[in-house]
Scaffold this motif. Sequence first.
Motif, PDB file in Angstrom:
ATOM      1  N   GLU A 162      -2.300   0.639  -0.677  1.00  0.00           N
ATOM      2  CA  GLU A 162      -1.458   0.494  -0.225  1.00  0.00           C
ATOM      3  C   GLU A 162      -1.781  -0.420   0.282  1.00  0.00           C
ATOM      4  OE1 GLU A 162       1.923   2.699  -0.889  1.00  0.00           O
ATOM      5  OE2 GLU A 162       0.834   3.215  -2.399  1.00  0.00           O
ATOM      6  N   ASN A 163       0.022  -1.117   0.607  1.00  0.00           N
ATOM      7  CA  ASN A 163      -0.744  -2.341   1.820  1.00  0.00           C
ATOM      8  C   ASN A 163      -0.450  -1.700   2.951  1.00  0.00           C
ATOM      9  OD1 ASN A 163       0.539  -4.030   0.236  1.00  0.00           O
ATOM     10  ND2 ASN A 163       2.595  -3.450   0.103  1.00  0.00           N
TER      11      ASN A 163
ATOM     12  N   GLY B 193       1.773  -9.322  -1.942  1.00  0.00           N
ATOM     13  CA  GLY B 193       2.426  -8.493  -3.167  1.00  0.00           C
ATOM     14  C   GLY B 193       3.849  -7.460  -2.280  1.00  0.00           C
ATOM     15  N   ASN B 194       3.714  -6.368  -2.279  1.00  0.00           N
ATOM     16  CA  ASN B 194       3.286  -5.050  -3.505  1.00  0.00           C
ATOM     17  C   ASN B 194       4.376  -4.669  -4.785  1.00  0.00           C
ATOM     18  OD1 ASN B 194       0.669  -4.702  -5.539  1.00  0.00           O
ATOM     19  ND2 ASN B 194       0.309  -2.859  -4.153  1.00  0.00           N
ATOM     20  N   LEU B 195       5.620  -5.918  -4.444  1.00  0.00           N
ATOM     21  CA  LEU B 195       6.489  -4.893  -4.933  1.00  0.00           C
ATOM     22  C   LEU B 195       6.444  -4.108  -6.354  1.00  0.00           C
ATOM     23  CD1 LEU B 195       7.754  -5.855  -2.824  1.00  0.00           C
ATOM     24  CD2 LEU B 195       9.624  -6.248  -4.051  1.00  0.00           C
ATOM     25  N   GLN B 196       6.560  -3.160  -7.185  1.00  0.00           N
ATOM     26  CA  GLN B 196       5.963  -2.750  -8.315  1.00  0.00           C
ATOM     27  C   GLN B 196       6.672  -3.142  -9.369  1.00  0.00           C
ATOM     28  OE1 GLN B 196       6.936  -0.512 -11.255  1.00  0.00           O
ATOM     29  NE2 GLN B 196       4.691  -0.043 -11.107  1.00  0.00           N
ATOM     30  N   THR B 197       6.448  -3.976 -10.375  1.00  0.00           N
ATOM     31  CA  THR B 197       7.660  -4.908 -11.636  1.00  0.00           C
ATOM     32  C   THR B 197       8.219  -3.877 -12.472  1.00  0.00           C
ATOM     33  OG1 THR B 197       5.011  -6.231 -11.432  1.00  0.00           O
ATOM     34  CG2 THR B 197       6.670  -6.747 -13.008  1.00  0.00           C
ATOM     35  N   THR B 198       7.248  -2.870 -12.752  1.00  0.00           N
ATOM     36  CA  THR B 198       8.775  -2.473 -13.812  1.00  0.00           C
ATOM     37  C   THR B 198       9.686  -1.449 -12.748  1.00  0.00           C
ATOM     38  OG1 THR B 198       6.691  -2.280 -15.163  1.00  0.00           O
ATOM     39  CG2 THR B 198       7.837  -0.918 -16.439  1.00  0.00           C
TER      40      THR B 198
ATOM     41  N   ARG C  29      15.164  -2.298  -0.516  1.00  0.00           N
ATOM     42  CA  ARG C  29      13.926  -1.185   0.663  1.00  0.00           C
ATOM     43  C   ARG C  29      12.637  -1.066   0.354  1.00  0.00           C
ATOM     44  NH1 ARG C  29      17.465   2.420  -0.822  1.00  0.00           N
ATOM     45  NH2 ARG C  29      16.310   2.686  -3.355  1.00  0.00           N
ATOM     46  N   ALA C  30      12.413  -1.691  -0.609  1.00  0.00           N
ATOM     47  CA  ALA C  30      10.362  -1.654  -1.186  1.00  0.00           C
ATOM     48  C   ALA C  30      10.305  -2.725  -0.635  1.00  0.00           C
ATOM     49  CB  ALA C  30      10.300  -1.751  -2.944  1.00  0.00           C
ATOM     50  N   ALA C  31      11.228  -3.628  -0.653  1.00  0.00           N
ATOM     51  CA  ALA C  31      10.449  -5.694   0.104  1.00  0.00           C
ATOM     52  C   ALA C  31      10.599  -4.845   1.400  1.00  0.00           C
ATOM     53  CB  ALA C  31      11.701  -6.565  -0.055  1.00  0.00           C
ATOM     54  N   LYS C  32      11.179  -3.982   1.839  1.00  0.00           N
ATOM     55  CA  LYS C  32      11.237  -3.967   3.970  1.00  0.00           C
ATOM     56  C   LYS C  32      10.278  -3.278   3.909  1.00  0.00           C
ATOM     57  CE  LYS C  32      15.091  -3.026   5.814  1.00  0.00           C
ATOM     58  NZ  LYS C  32      16.550  -1.921   6.226  1.00  0.00           N
ATOM     59  N   LYS C  33       9.614  -2.604   3.161  1.00  0.00           N
ATOM     60  CA  LYS C  33       8.646  -1.465   3.358  1.00  0.00           C
ATOM     61  C   LYS C  33       7.018  -1.789   3.044  1.00  0.00           C
ATOM     62  CE  LYS C  33       6.078   2.602   1.764  1.00  0.00           C
ATOM     63  NZ  LYS C  33       4.997   2.272   2.714  1.00  0.00           N
ATOM     64  N   ALA C  34       6.869  -3.233   2.608  1.00  0.00           N
ATOM     65  CA  ALA C  34       5.590  -3.950   2.050  1.00  0.00           C
ATOM     66  C   ALA C  34       5.791  -5.070   4.156  1.00  0.00           C
ATOM     67  CB  ALA C  34       5.726  -4.668   0.739  1.00  0.00           C
ATOM     68  N   ILE C  35       6.825  -5.130   4.274  1.00  0.00           N
ATOM     69  CA  ILE C  35       7.275  -6.364   5.351  1.00  0.00           C
ATOM     70  C   ILE C  35       6.148  -5.407   6.008  1.00  0.00           C
ATOM     71  CG2 ILE C  35       8.200  -7.363   7.080  1.00  0.00           C
ATOM     72  CD1 ILE C  35      10.106  -8.600   4.527  1.00  0.00           C
ATOM     73  N   ASP C  36       7.195  -4.299   6.814  1.00  0.00           N
ATOM     74  CA  ASP C  36       6.864  -3.411   7.619  1.00  0.00           C
ATOM     75  C   ASP C  36       5.248  -3.352   8.000  1.00  0.00           C
ATOM     76  OD1 ASP C  36       9.558  -3.617   8.803  1.00  0.00           O
ATOM     77  OD2 ASP C  36       9.634  -1.473   7.769  1.00  0.00           O
ATOM     78  N   ASP C  37       4.332  -2.507   6.481  1.00  0.00           N
ATOM     79  CA  ASP C  37       3.457  -2.347   6.539  1.00  0.00           C
ATOM     80  C   ASP C  37       2.773  -3.519   6.771  1.00  0.00           C
ATOM     81  OD1 ASP C  37       4.469   0.663   6.002  1.00  0.00           O
ATOM     82  OD2 ASP C  37       4.260   0.645   3.315  1.00  0.00           O
ATOM     83  N   ALA C  38       3.051  -4.818   5.931  1.00  0.00           N
ATOM     84  CA  ALA C  38       1.855  -5.518   6.195  1.00  0.00           C
ATOM     85  C   ALA C  38       2.038  -7.124   6.870  1.00  0.00           C
ATOM     86  CB  ALA C  38       1.267  -5.520   4.464  1.00  0.00           C
ATOM     87  N   GLY C  39       3.300  -7.216   7.570  1.00  0.00           N
ATOM     88  CA  GLY C  39       3.671  -7.928   7.518  1.00  0.00           C
ATOM     89  C   GLY C  39       3.068  -8.110   9.527  1.00  0.00           C
ATOM     90  N   ALA C  40       2.392  -7.592   9.953  1.00  0.00           N
ATOM     91  CA  ALA C  40       2.500  -7.403  11.445  1.00  0.00           C
ATOM     92  C   ALA C  40       1.335  -8.738  11.694  1.00  0.00           C
ATOM     93  CB  ALA C  40       1.987  -6.441  12.344  1.00  0.00           C
ATOM     94  N   ASP C  41       1.704 -10.007  12.814  1.00  0.00           N
ATOM     95  CA  ASP C  41       0.444 -10.658  13.235  1.00  0.00           C
ATOM     96  C   ASP C  41       0.516 -11.513  11.618  1.00  0.00           C
ATOM     97  OD1 ASP C  41       0.150  -9.425  15.319  1.00  0.00           O
ATOM     98  OD2 ASP C  41      -1.737  -8.167  14.765  1.00  0.00           O
ATOM     99  N   GLY C  42       1.064 -11.651  10.567  1.00  0.00           N
ATOM    100  CA  GLY C  42       1.004 -13.369   9.525  1.00  0.00           C
ATOM    101  C   GLY C  42       0.254 -12.418   8.645  1.00  0.00           C
TER     102      GLY C  42
END
Length: 81
Positions: free
Chosen positions: A2-3, A18-23, A36-49
């Motif tokens: 996971e991110n 990544g890592n939005l599931q393609t299908t 929802r998936a995009a916000k989660k990805a940003i929250d999980d991996a976006g901090a500090d660039g």
Amino acid sequence: MENKEAKRLYGKKLSLMGNLQTTQVMLKGSPADVERAAKKAIDDAGADGGFLLSTGDQCGRDTPEANIFKLVETAKIYGKY
């Protein structure tokens, strides 16, 4: 992996993408699912660039335009950190 876990382990050494599931999310999901998936990805991996929001692979030719536009919109709104 996971991110969030990848960011914890490798975030200071490399950039993550990544890592939005393609299908399930991009092709078959609704715009709300994409957001929802995009916000989660940003929250999980976006901090500090060091994070590039994208799908986990390519977008299939039948991916709804509304989902692609929602991904871009969500990145513009929530992707600034």
